[in-house]
Scaffold this motif. Structure first.
Motif, short mmCIF file in Angstrom:
data_model
loop_
_atom_site.label_atom_id
_atom_site.label_comp_id
_atom_site.label_asym_id
_atom_site.label_seq_id
_atom_site.Cartn_x
_atom_site.Cartn_y
_atom_site.Cartn_z
N THR A 15 2.70 12.71 -11.73
CA THR A 15 3.09 11.33 -12.00
C THR A 15 4.59 11.17 -12.26
N LYS A 16 5.24 12.24 -12.70
CA LYS A 16 6.69 12.13 -12.93
C LYS A 16 7.50 12.36 -11.66
N SER A 17 6.84 12.77 -10.59
CA SER A 17 7.57 13.07 -9.35
C SER A 17 7.73 11.80 -8.52
N PRO A 18 8.95 11.50 -8.07
CA PRO A 18 9.16 10.28 -7.27
C PRO A 18 8.38 10.27 -5.96
N THR A 19 8.08 11.44 -5.41
CA THR A 19 7.37 11.49 -4.13
C THR A 19 5.87 11.64 -4.29
N GLY A 20 5.42 12.01 -5.50
CA GLY A 20 4.00 12.31 -5.70
C GLY A 20 3.67 13.78 -5.48
N MET A 21 4.64 14.52 -4.91
CA MET A 21 4.44 15.98 -4.76
C MET A 21 4.80 16.62 -6.11
N PRO A 22 3.93 17.45 -6.66
CA PRO A 22 4.13 17.89 -8.05
C PRO A 22 5.30 18.84 -8.26
N TYR A 23 5.89 18.73 -9.45
CA TYR A 23 6.82 19.76 -9.91
C TYR A 23 6.03 21.05 -10.09
N ARG A 24 6.73 22.17 -10.11
CA ARG A 24 6.02 23.46 -10.16
C ARG A 24 5.52 23.82 -11.55
N PHE A 25 6.23 23.39 -12.58
CA PHE A 25 5.85 23.79 -13.94
C PHE A 25 5.72 22.57 -14.84
N VAL A 26 4.79 22.66 -15.79
CA VAL A 26 4.63 21.58 -16.76
C VAL A 26 4.29 22.19 -18.12
N ASN A 27 4.83 21.55 -19.17
CA ASN A 27 4.50 21.97 -20.54
C ASN A 27 3.18 21.30 -20.93
N LEU A 28 2.20 22.11 -21.34
CA LEU A 28 0.86 21.58 -21.60
C LEU A 28 0.82 20.60 -22.77
N LYS A 29 1.76 20.74 -23.70
CA LYS A 29 1.73 19.85 -24.87
C LYS A 29 2.61 18.62 -24.67
N THR A 30 3.85 18.88 -24.17
CA THR A 30 4.81 17.77 -24.11
C THR A 30 4.81 17.04 -22.77
N GLY A 31 4.27 17.69 -21.73
CA GLY A 31 4.30 17.07 -20.39
C GLY A 31 5.66 17.20 -19.72
N ALA A 32 6.59 17.97 -20.32
CA ALA A 32 7.90 18.17 -19.69
C ALA A 32 7.71 18.96 -18.39
N VAL A 33 8.47 18.58 -17.35
CA VAL A 33 8.30 19.23 -16.05
C VAL A 33 9.59 19.92 -15.64
N ARG A 34 9.47 20.92 -14.77
CA ARG A 34 10.67 21.53 -14.19
C ARG A 34 10.36 22.13 -12.83
#
Ligand code: DMJ
Length: 457
Positions: free
Chosen positions: A155-174
């Protein structure tokens, strides 16, 4: 028809001949199946004694290796991967022991980041297949909680293609640079979850990601292997059926097979035709799929990852049995030569270019998928050799391990049993040899990680 294409088709007819096997009685297959089950039970005991609840066992030293968080907590990856395999083998005490551990210990409210793709196919998929086997509600609730925690990657990706990593608690992506497999391998798990909880948004999220990738294919209908998920720009030109693209193609077919969505079928067919046209090549009577430039089709290299062996089964599922059989026969030739498949093979030099074997399941996966379409003992026989060789070379004090050098004699063992071993090849051997009544051989679906999402009885 171009010269190259004519050459491939002519070669296919010769290569697709898998060696005939002498008739083996059903009793002998059952004896082999009993051995597979006994090896699984023994390995589970080793894991239970040495490191129950840890992600992965190191079967030589008896230690443990984390898969998700190096400093903990462990996620019981081996347990989650093993549950539906244990179930179809009728190892019900072990299933109950595993489900108890999961219900009592597995929690995802962790301030740490995970790789979205691996977490989806292994944990979300493993929990879903365990739920299909046992109908334990807690397993479905955990799968949903985890998928929800992974969703910011989409949901945070502008294209809908997912980021590779996500923090399970905070939802931070990278990590915005990603790969087809890590973008397009969700529809089976997310769609199954959505069906189970009555929420189509999971399916839609996974489909949007696949569409975004497919829409960026080249004019010759290939995708390269690296793309920026924020900008949608390609950062590579290399098209491959192996990693890091492999299961993207698999889940196009699966989106059609599982959900009857015609878009997935069309997307699969478009890519399959382009791969057959630009990548399929005969070399010394064998069919291989070299890497090519995704815009011109020019061959880049002749490396063939062992992981690409899954493509034989997928070709069969997609209706191209001739190429599926021929590609399996190519890998069968490598297996006959080395006993255990190397991680990588240079098809131009006809020699391994990576000499390890990470206890890989892809060859057995294709044997099963082709057998399900065409119940011929040739596939069982190839899987029998795969299993017997694994027993001969990978068995260690506390389970089965990776090989550091398949060209050495004797082969040099490493010290790890990857999580997928519990979910994949042990299940594939068992289903091939046992004719178990816990599996529907006509209507079924196994995910890229071997998780049975349809067909458990
Ligand atoms: C598994 O995790 C899955 O099969 C995945 O799609 C790629 N390969 C590994 C096992 O080799």
């Amino acid at each position: 028809m171009g010269l190259h294409r004519r050459h491939v088709l002519k070669g296919l007819a010769a290569a697709s001949a898998l060696a005939a096997v002498p008739a083996i009685s059903e009793d002998k297959w059952k004896t082999l199946a009993a051995d597979v089950r006994a090896q699984m039970k023994w390995a589970w005991q080793g894991y239970g004694e040495r490191c129950f609840g840890q992600d992965q066992i190191k079967p030589v030293s008896g230690g443990a290796q984390a898969f998700f968080f190096p400093k903990g907590p462990p996620m019981g990856l081996t347990i989650v991967e093993a549950l539906d395999t244990l179930y179809v083998m009728g190892l019900d005490t072990e299933v109950a022991q595993g489900v108890r551990w999961v219900a009592d210990n597995l929690r995802f409210d962790i301030d740490g980041e995970v790789q979205v793709f691996e977490t989806g196919i292994r944990l979300v998929g493993g929990l879903l297949s365990a739920w299909c086997a046992t109908r334990e509600k807690k397993l479905l609730a955990l799968a949903k909680d985890l998928a929800d925690r992974l969703s910011p990657a989409f949901t945070k990706s502008p294209t809908g293609m997912p980021y590779r990593f996500v923090n399970l608690k905070t939802g931070a992506v990278r990590d915005s640079q990603s790969f087809p497999a890590e973008i397009g391998t969700y529809i089976a798990e997310w769609g199954t979850l959505g069906r189970a909880v009555g929420d189509k948004r999971y399916f839609d999220m996974a489909k949007r990601s696949v569409k975004a990738l497919f829409d960026r294919r080249s004019r010759i209908d290939l995708v390269a292997d690296t793309i920026d998920v924020e900008t949608g720009a390609w950062v590579s030109r290399r098209a491959s059926v192996g990693p890091p693209s492999d299961s993207y193609f698999e889940y196009l077919w699966d989106g059609w097979q599982l959900f009857g969505d015609p878009d997935f079928k069309r997307w699969y067919d478009v890519h399959a035709a382009a791969i057959a046209k630009y990548q399929a090549q005969m070399s010394d009577g064998n069919l291989w799929f070299p890497q090519v430039d995704f815009e011109t089709g020019t061959v880049i290299d002749h490396h063939q990852s062992e992981l690409a062996a899954f493509y034989a089964g997928l070709l069969g599922q997609g209706g191209d049995m001739a190429r599926g059989k021929a590609y399996l026969a190519s890998w069968a030739g490598v297996q006959a030569r080395y006993g255990v498949l190397p991680e990588g093979y240079d098809t131009a030099k006809a020699a391994p270019d990576r000499i390890t074997n990470e206890l890989r399941p892809e060859f057995a996966d294709s044997c099963l998928n082709l057998f399900l379409l065409d119940p011929d003992d040739r596939y069982r026989e190839l899987a029998r050799v795969h299993f017997e060789k694994m027993k001969e070379t990978s068995r260690a004090a506390y389970g089965f391990t990776i090989i550091d050098d398949v060209t050495a004699s004797p082969m040099k063992q490493g010290d790890l049993c990857p999580g997928y071993w519990w979910s994949e090849q042990m299940k594939y051997y068992w289903l091939l040899f046992s004719n178990t009544d816990r599996f529907d051989y006509k209507t079924n679906y196994l995910s890229t990680e071997g998780n049975i999402l349809v067909g458990i009885k």
